[in-house]
Design an enzyme around this catalytic site. Structure first.
Site, mmCIF file in Angstrom:
data_model
loop_
_atom_site.group_PDB
_atom_site.id
_atom_site.type_symbol
_atom_site.label_atom_id
_atom_site.label_comp_id
_atom_site.label_asym_id
_atom_site.label_seq_id
_atom_site.Cartn_x
_atom_site.Cartn_y
_atom_site.Cartn_z
ATOM 1 N N CYS A 74 -14.929 12.054 132.995
ATOM 2 C CA CYS A 74 -15.320 11.619 131.657
ATOM 3 C C CYS A 74 -15.181 10.107 131.506
ATOM 4 C CB CYS A 74 -14.489 12.302 130.589
ATOM 5 S SG CYS A 74 -14.540 14.084 130.690
ATOM 6 N N ASP A 133 -12.336 8.363 131.466
ATOM 7 C CA ASP A 133 -11.028 7.840 131.056
ATOM 8 C C ASP A 133 -9.875 8.790 131.302
ATOM 9 O OD1 ASP A 133 -12.054 9.287 128.855
ATOM 10 O OD2 ASP A 133 -12.510 7.423 127.793
ATOM 11 N N CYS A 154 -12.414 2.410 129.731
ATOM 12 C CA CYS A 154 -13.053 1.205 129.228
ATOM 13 C C CYS A 154 -12.008 0.317 128.554
ATOM 14 C CB CYS A 154 -14.158 1.572 128.250
ATOM 15 S SG CYS A 154 -13.560 2.398 126.786
ATOM 16 N N CYS A 177 -11.424 7.035 122.257
ATOM 17 C CA CYS A 177 -10.315 6.381 122.977
ATOM 18 C C CYS A 177 -9.014 6.520 122.185
ATOM 19 C CB CYS A 177 -10.599 4.887 123.177
ATOM 20 S SG CYS A 177 -12.060 4.558 124.170
#
Ligand SMILES: Cc1ncc(COP(=O)(O)O)c(C=O)c1O
Lengths: 137, 407
Positions: A37, A39, A63, A106
């Site tokens: 995915c 992360d 990221c 995130c």
């Protein structure tokens, strides 16, 4: 995509990068996300004798916003009890870092990482999570 | 001009700067003093002069691909050319059949056009390329049916720079009487093109990857044997009815000039760019866990697409703020999906997320390449120090054996 100054600051000077001994009885480790995915976050917390988080470390594959979210979280949890840390909500991270909508996942991941680290620690110590604050009130 | 221009531009496959010589030719076609007339004006010298300029540009574009100038239809770019070619041919020949074959690694301008045709009742086969990005001609042959009317395969892939064997496919489609369209947006000036030797029927071109302006392209439409397409834009009947609209003289002149230069300077330029690309690759390849995506031999000189395992592409680009590159990482798109091109090669998602595309070109210098090598190495090292996956890899953990919490 333009990044906020806070994301850039955490990305360029990440706080509390590192790894603690996962076998230490006072260390809880949470690893969330998946490489496929894009992360993966590993958050570790260490509590003192009073059950207060005295140290936190992270490493993140992801990221810039994922790295910044986890770096921020290590700062947020320090000095908190496990219950206080468990109450941190992803929207606090979104606001603090001014994350755009596409990066909200995130912050969700960072919240999940805290929960996973706390669960790991509680399990090690043979504790069960206390009842939710609402029902206790 | 210094030999190190910061930020360093290494995204020539996205678009190129316009060559000064091209810009000069274009500006001569705008003002009262210049060649501003409408090429369709038959009654005065302004029109005649503009038409002369268009004729010359048409010849320059045709020459680069070995075509007759009469086979060039001006469009607004490769996207429009792809639409006109595929929809135009599919519709025109729909009484013969409604099956189209293309490849999963095509540009969206081709894939989305095919999707639209599916909504209109056509059937499309999307072929998987091999792991190196190339199409296996036997698999293509096997996909052909009695009702196949159009095969569309790109010449040079925009992400990984691999070059398909167009001549082999052309021989096959010609023998079967199938229309063969080639998206060649990325190839002029990089690989030799000969539409006759390759048996291409329709070819999409654009100027802005060849040091010409954006917003102008062309579609090659074969005359012998004659290939028919249905117009998609109707109006004054320009371009023999295939694409109406007043010709944009300055854009056309820019495309013509850019193709003339590309044709003339191709050999020298490719040797120089290839040396720079190899310099870049040699500066990175000794790092641990780096993988080149796509075939290294059957590839244009200026492309290096490379995955840095255990490092996520968008964060890598964030570290490389003085270098303009692109990534196959999902985070660079809004879709959260990593590059469909890399996935079609069978690359796992991690490696797709970890990829960077460097594309070098006419104005790239050795100093810029050396700067890039140093910056990339520094950034990858920094991010691996931050990466839990790198830790696990170093500890000998097999990442495929880990139960990841999906999210
Ligand atoms: C292979 C390919 N096809 C089509 C296009 C679209 O071209 P244009 O921008 O001229 O519409 C591009 C460039 O973006 C491309 O690389």
């Amino acid at each position: 995509m333009a990044y906020s100054d806070k994301v850039i600051d955490h990305y360029e000077n990440p706080r509390n990068v590192g790894k603690m001994d996962a076998d230490d009885q006072n260390v809880g480790t949470g690893m969330v996300g998946a490489p496929a995915c894009g992360d993966v976050m590993r958050l570790q917390i260490k509590v003192d004798d009073n059950g207060v988080i005295e140290d936190a470390k992270f490493k993140t594959y992801g990221c810039g916003s994922a790295i910044a979210s986890s770096s921020l979280v290590t700062e947020m949890v320090k000095g908190k009890t496990l219950d206080e840390a468990a109450a941190i909500k992803n929207m606090e991270i979104v606001e603090e870092l001014a994350l755009p909508p596409v990066k909200i996942h995130c912050s969700v991941l960072a919240e999940d990482a805290i929960a996973a680290a706390i669960a790991d620690l509680r399990e090690k110590r043979g504790e069960t999570a206390p009842a939710k604050a609402e029902s206790a009130a | 001009m210094s030999n190190l221009n910061i930020p360093v531009y290494l995204d020539y496959s996205a678009t190129t700067p316009v060559d000064e010589r091209v810009a000069k030719a274009m500006t001569d076609c705008l003002t009262l003093q210049g060649n501003f007339g409408n090429p369709a004006s038959r009654s005065h010298v302004f029109g005649w002069k503009a038409e002369d300029a268009v004729v010359e540009a048409r010849k320059n574009v045709a020459d680069l691909i070995g075509a007759n100038p009469k086979e060039i239809v001006w469009t607004s770019g490769a996207t429009e050319s792809d639409n006109l070619a595929i929809k135009g041919a599919a519709h025109f020949y729909s009484s013969k059949g409604k099956h189209i074959i293309t490849v999963k690694t095509e540009h969206k301008a081709v894939l989305d056009t095919c999707r639209q045709l599916e909504r209109e009742g056509f059937e499309v086969t999307y072929l998987d390329p091999e792991d190196n990005g190339l199409v296996d001609i036997n698999k293509l042959a096997a996909a052909i049916r009695d009702d196949t009317t159009v095969v569309s395969v790109m010449h040079v892939n925009n992400e990984i720079g691999v070059i398909q064997d167009i001549a082999a496919i052309g021989a096959l489609t010609r023998s079967k009487g199938i229309i063969f369209h080639v998206d060649a947006a990325q190839s002029p000036g990089k690989v030799a093109i000969d539409v006759n030797a390759m048996n291409v029927d329709l070819m999409s071109l654009c100027a802005h990857k060849v040091y010409g302006p954006k917003g102008i392209g062309a579609l090659y439409v074969r005359r012998k044997p004659r290939v028919r397409i249905e117009a998609q834009i109707h109006g004054g009947g320009h371009e023999r009815g295939m694409r109406s609209g007043t010709l944009a003289t300055h854009q056309i002149v820019g495309m013509g000039e850019s193709f003339r230069i590309a044709h003339e300077e191709m050999d020298v330029e490719n040797a120089r760019v290839e040396a720079l690309r190899d310099r870049l690759y040699n500066g990175l390849k000794d790092m641990e866990e780096v993988y080149v995506n796509g075939d290294l031999e059957q590839r244009i000189p200026g492309n290096l697409n490379i995955s840095f395992n255990f490092v996520e592409g968008e964060s890598l680009m964030m570290s490389l703020k003085d270098i303009a590159v692109s990534s196959g990482s999902a985070c660079t798109s809004d879709s959260l999906e990593p590059s469909y091109v890399l996935r079609a090669l069978g690359r796992n998602d991690e490696l797709a997320h970890s990829s960077l595309r460097f594309t070098l070109g006419r104005f790239t210098t050795p100093e810029e390449v050396d700067f890039t090598i140093a910056e990339v190495r520094k950034a990858v090292e920094k991010l691996r120090d931050l990466s839990p996956l790198w830790d696990m890899f170093k500890d000998g953990v097999d990442l495929d054996s880990v139960q990841w919490a999906a999210h």
